[in-house]
Design a protein around this motif. Sequence first.
Motif, PDB file in Angstrom:
ATOM      1  N   UNK A   1       0.838  -1.185   0.000  1.00 54.21           N
ATOM      2  CA  UNK A   1       0.000   0.000   0.000  1.00 54.21           C
ATOM      3  C   UNK A   1       0.885   1.251   0.000  1.00 54.21           C
ATOM      4  N   UNK A   2       0.486   2.238  -0.741  1.00 53.63           N
ATOM      5  CA  UNK A   2       1.252   3.474  -0.865  1.00 53.63           C
ATOM      6  C   UNK A   2       1.092   4.315   0.399  1.00 53.63           C
ATOM      7  N   UNK A   3       2.205   4.792   0.913  1.00 53.42           N
ATOM      8  CA  UNK A   3       2.173   5.662   2.092  1.00 53.42           C
ATOM      9  C   UNK A   3       2.185   7.109   1.607  1.00 53.42           C
ATOM     10  N   UNK A   4       1.001   7.652   1.352  1.00 53.72           N
ATOM     11  CA  UNK A   4       0.857   8.994   0.800  1.00 53.72           C
ATOM     12  C   UNK A   4       1.428  10.060   1.718  1.00 53.72           C
ATOM     13  N   UNK A   5       1.277   9.866   3.029  1.00 48.98           N
ATOM     14  CA  UNK A   5       1.780  10.859   3.982  1.00 48.98           C
ATOM     15  C   UNK A   5       3.308  10.900   3.944  1.00 48.98           C
ATOM     16  N   UNK A   6       3.935   9.739   3.814  1.00 45.39           N
ATOM     17  CA  UNK A   6       5.401   9.697   3.717  1.00 45.39           C
ATOM     18  C   UNK A   6       5.868  10.385   2.433  1.00 45.39           C
ATOM     19  N   UNK A   7       5.164  10.154   1.340  1.00 40.81           N
ATOM     20  CA  UNK A   7       5.499  10.823   0.077  1.00 40.81           C
ATOM     21  C   UNK A   7       5.360  12.331   0.248  1.00 40.81           C
TER      22      UNK A   7
ATOM     23  N   UNK B   1      -7.708  11.505   3.740  1.00 39.56           N
ATOM     24  CA  UNK B   1      -6.751  11.875   4.782  1.00 39.56           C
ATOM     25  C   UNK B   1      -7.267  13.098   5.531  1.00 39.56           C
ATOM     26  N   UNK B   2      -6.712  13.306   6.710  1.00 43.08           N
ATOM     27  CA  UNK B   2      -7.141  14.423   7.560  1.00 43.08           C
ATOM     28  C   UNK B   2      -6.919  15.757   6.862  1.00 43.08           C
ATOM     29  N   UNK B   3      -7.737  16.727   7.249  1.00 35.66           N
ATOM     30  CA  UNK B   3      -7.657  18.067   6.669  1.00 35.66           C
ATOM     31  C   UNK B   3      -6.256  18.673   6.777  1.00 35.66           C
ATOM     32  N   UNK B   4      -5.556  18.572   7.933  1.00 35.42           N
ATOM     33  CA  UNK B   4      -4.208  19.167   8.006  1.00 35.42           C
ATOM     34  C   UNK B   4      -3.232  18.569   6.979  1.00 35.42           C
TER      35      UNK B   4
END
Length: 93
Positions: free
Chosen positions: A1-7, A62-65
């Motif tokens: 699974x892609x870790x969008x937050x890490x990217x 994902x969360x707003x922030x």
Amino acid sequence: MTDWVEILKEQTATGDQMGREVPKMLANPDISEAQVKTLFSALEKQADFVEKLRMALEKFDHDFPVIKAAERLEERYADLAASVAEKLKAMRT
């Protein structure tokens, strides 16, 4: 699974570095028009990538922030590209 937050974190670090380096590059009196064009193209590609990243973050709720951070990064690249475009315009006049 892609870790969008890490990217996003990696892209933000790159954006921070570009925010420091681009003004230095543009201030160099020896920079050529070809180099400015290449820089503009690279920044446009980064802006496009970050836009797609933001859309993916939104798609996966994902969360707003997190989404807001992606929007700020997108704006940073757009601002950098605009400053490069101004330099290119000035070089051509």
